[in-house]
Structure formats: C-alpha cells, structure tokens
Design a protein around this motif. Structure first.
Motif, mmCIF file in Angstrom:
data_model
loop_
_atom_site.group_PDB
_atom_site.id
_atom_site.type_symbol
_atom_site.label_atom_id
_atom_site.label_comp_id
_atom_site.label_asym_id
_atom_site.label_seq_id
_atom_site.Cartn_x
_atom_site.Cartn_y
_atom_site.Cartn_z
ATOM 1 N N LEU A 1 -33.094 -7.498 -62.394
ATOM 2 C CA LEU A 1 -34.435 -8.059 -62.512
ATOM 3 C C LEU A 1 -35.196 -7.369 -63.645
ATOM 4 N N ALA A 2 -35.122 -6.061 -63.669
ATOM 5 C CA ALA A 2 -35.797 -5.302 -64.737
ATOM 6 C C ALA A 2 -35.194 -5.606 -66.101
ATOM 7 N N VAL A 3 -33.867 -5.785 -66.136
ATOM 8 C CA VAL A 3 -33.208 -6.150 -67.397
ATOM 9 C C VAL A 3 -33.745 -7.491 -67.890
ATOM 10 N N GLY A 4 -33.935 -8.414 -66.979
ATOM 11 C CA GLY A 4 -34.491 -9.720 -67.343
ATOM 12 C C GLY A 4 -35.886 -9.603 -67.933
ATOM 13 N N ILE A 5 -36.673 -8.691 -67.391
ATOM 14 C CA ILE A 5 -38.016 -8.462 -67.938
ATOM 15 C C ILE A 5 -37.912 -7.939 -69.366
ATOM 16 N N SER A 6 -36.972 -7.020 -69.581
ATOM 17 C CA SER A 6 -36.798 -6.500 -70.949
ATOM 18 C C SER A 6 -36.282 -7.595 -71.881
ATOM 19 N N PHE A 7 -35.475 -8.515 -71.360
ATOM 20 C CA PHE A 7 -35.014 -9.640 -72.178
ATOM 21 C C PHE A 7 -36.198 -10.483 -72.656
ATOM 22 N N ALA A 8 -37.188 -10.655 -71.788
ATOM 23 C CA ALA A 8 -38.378 -11.429 -72.182
ATOM 24 C C ALA A 8 -39.116 -10.729 -73.315
ATOM 25 N N LEU A 9 -39.194 -9.410 -73.242
ATOM 26 C CA LEU A 9 -39.899 -8.653 -74.281
ATOM 27 C C LEU A 9 -39.124 -8.638 -75.592
ATOM 28 N N LEU A 10 -37.784 -8.696 -75.510
ATOM 29 C CA LEU A 10 -36.936 -8.644 -76.704
ATOM 30 C C LEU A 10 -36.578 -10.029 -77.244
ATOM 31 N N GLU A 11 -37.071 -11.067 -76.581
ATOM 32 C CA GLU A 11 -36.819 -12.452 -76.986
ATOM 33 C C GLU A 11 -35.325 -12.770 -77.069
ATOM 34 N N VAL A 12 -34.595 -12.372 -76.015
ATOM 35 C CA VAL A 12 -33.162 -12.649 -75.908
ATOM 36 C C VAL A 12 -32.964 -14.092 -75.462
ATOM 37 N N ASP A 13 -31.910 -14.731 -75.947
ATOM 38 C CA ASP A 13 -31.548 -16.076 -75.482
ATOM 39 C C ASP A 13 -31.120 -15.944 -74.027
ATOM 40 N N ILE A 14 -32.017 -16.281 -73.105
ATOM 41 C CA ILE A 14 -31.802 -16.009 -71.688
ATOM 42 C C ILE A 14 -30.636 -16.815 -71.105
ATOM 43 N N VAL A 15 -30.444 -18.036 -71.555
ATOM 44 C CA VAL A 15 -29.347 -18.848 -71.019
ATOM 45 C C VAL A 15 -28.011 -18.204 -71.340
ATOM 46 N N LEU A 16 -27.810 -17.831 -72.576
ATOM 47 C CA LEU A 16 -26.563 -17.181 -72.967
ATOM 48 C C LEU A 16 -26.394 -15.842 -72.249
ATOM 49 N N ALA A 17 -27.477 -15.084 -72.120
ATOM 50 C CA ALA A 17 -27.416 -13.775 -71.458
ATOM 51 C C ALA A 17 -27.021 -13.904 -69.994
ATOM 52 N N ILE A 18 -27.621 -14.841 -69.266
ATOM 53 C CA ILE A 18 -27.291 -14.956 -67.841
ATOM 54 C C ILE A 18 -25.880 -15.502 -67.626
ATOM 55 N N VAL A 19 -25.415 -16.351 -68.539
ATOM 56 C CA VAL A 19 -24.033 -16.838 -68.438
ATOM 57 C C VAL A 19 -23.060 -15.670 -68.636
ATOM 58 N N ILE A 20 -23.302 -14.865 -69.644
ATOM 59 C CA ILE A 20 -22.416 -13.711 -69.913
ATOM 60 C C ILE A 20 -22.451 -12.731 -68.742
ATOM 61 N N ILE A 21 -23.641 -12.403 -68.258
ATOM 62 C CA ILE A 21 -23.776 -11.452 -67.151
ATOM 63 C C ILE A 21 -23.130 -12.003 -65.881
ATOM 64 N N GLY A 22 -23.369 -13.263 -65.585
ATOM 65 C CA GLY A 22 -22.796 -13.880 -64.381
ATOM 66 C C GLY A 22 -21.279 -13.927 -64.413
ATOM 67 N N ILE A 23 -20.711 -14.351 -65.531
ATOM 68 C CA ILE A 23 -19.249 -14.434 -65.649
ATOM 69 C C ILE A 23 -18.622 -13.040 -65.609
ATOM 70 N N THR A 24 -19.225 -12.093 -66.302
ATOM 71 C CA THR A 24 -18.699 -10.721 -66.302
ATOM 72 C C THR A 24 -18.667 -10.161 -64.886
ATOM 73 N N THR A 25 -19.764 -10.326 -64.161
ATOM 74 C CA THR A 25 -19.832 -9.822 -62.792
ATOM 75 C C THR A 25 -18.844 -10.549 -61.891
ATOM 76 N N PHE A 26 -18.720 -11.859 -62.050
ATOM 77 C CA PHE A 26 -17.770 -12.635 -61.248
ATOM 78 C C PHE A 26 -16.344 -12.098 -61.438
ATOM 79 N N VAL A 27 -15.920 -11.960 -62.683
ATOM 80 C CA VAL A 27 -14.547 -11.521 -62.973
ATOM 81 C C VAL A 27 -14.299 -10.111 -62.444
ATOM 82 N N LEU A 28 -15.224 -9.187 -62.719
ATOM 83 C CA LEU A 28 -15.030 -7.807 -62.274
ATOM 84 C C LEU A 28 -15.048 -7.700 -60.742
#
Length: 185
Positions: free
Chosen positions: A118-145
C-alpha cells in the motif's frame, strides 16, 4: 522508474508472501500440493497487485495515516495465524478439518503480507509510475514466487513432517516481528 526497478520492487514485496507460502506448503499433504498450490499464489498475487493500486489511488494523504500503524496490523494478523498453526500442530485433535486454506485464513494472510505494498503504491503516485504496468509486474512476480514456494515448503515439510506446523507458525510469527522491527527502527 524503470521496469527493472519495478520488477525488483515486486520481488521485495513478494518476500513475505513467499515465506508464508513456504509455511503453507509445509503443512500440505502430498496429494494436496499440486491441487492447492494455486490458492495462495492467486490470493497473494492479487493482493500484492491490489494494494499498490489502492495506495496509488489514495495518494500521499493516506501515507501519513497508515504509516504509523501498518506494521502493527500486519504483526497482529500474522501472529494470530502463526499461533493458531502452532496450536493445531501441537493438538491435532483440536483441528476437526483442514482449515489451512480456508477463505478466511488466506484472506488474512494476503492482507497481512501486502500492507507494505500500500505504501509502495503511494510512492508510485508521487513518482508518476505507470500503475497498470507496475501492478501487473508485482502481481505476476508474487504469483510465481508464491506458487513455487508452496512446493519448496512441501519438500521441507516432508523432511520435517511432525514439526512442519510448528515451524510454519514460528515463521509467520518471525515475519510479523520482522515487520514491527523494520518499522520501529
């Protein structure tokens, strides 16, 4: 922020879910592993993706509110599950049915292991990260591991058989303690 940075953030965020998945795999019977390995992987992957999205939506306002107590929430949830696992391992007669993958247990674990996201997501908002790509990468990484961790845990649990539930509970308690220590130092 580069894709590689987001990928490494995904790995870092998934480590608690990885450890919990190992603990879950330790308590699974041989015939359950393949069948049930997807359950923690799906829930952990979904919540690790959902929490940064919620954080991103909440923006910096929410960071100040939750940052002061998020570690205590995670610790409390992990401690409850860990103590319950130890209790069931020490007194198997109390466990009438296998609740290790009950919806309530998996939801609590998924929330507890993804609060930091949740806190990482807040920092993503401040850093203007592409949130869709970020959550896909985070979700898939966590799923596989998490999926792989269930098998690792099952292998370790087969070696430890009698003590797997106790060890799994201790792992959850240690993760909770680690979260509190990291946030209080």
């Amino acid at each position: 922020m580069s894709l590689i940075s987001v990928f490494f953030i995904g790995i870092g965020l998934s480590m608690d879910a990885f450890a919990v998945s190992i603990a879950k795999g330790m308590t699974m019977k041989k015939h359950e592993v393949l069948r049930y390995a997807l359950i923690p992987a799906v829930f952990f992957g979904m919540f690790q993706a959902l929490m940064p999205l919620l954080g991103w939506l909440a923006g910096s306002y929410f960071q100040e509110i939750i940052a002061s107590f998020d570690h205590w929430i995670a610790f409390g949830l992990l401690a409850i599950i860990g103590i319950n696992m130890i209790r069931e391992a020490l007194h198997p007669d109390l466990d009438q049915q296998d609740a290790s993958l009950s919806l309530q247990t998996i939801l609590i674990l998924a929330i507890a292991t993804s609060i930091d996201a949740l806190a990482v997501g807040i920092s993503f908002a401040l850093l203007e990260v592409d949130i869709v790509l970020a959550i896909v990468i985070i979700g898939i990484t966590t799923f596989v591991l998490s999926f792989l961790a269930v098998f690792i845990g099952h292998f370790m649990g087969g070696l430890l058989e009698k003590y797997a539930g106790i060890l799994g509970g201790i792992i959850l308690l240690l993760i909770g303690i680690k979260i509190v220590i990291e946030h209080t130092l």
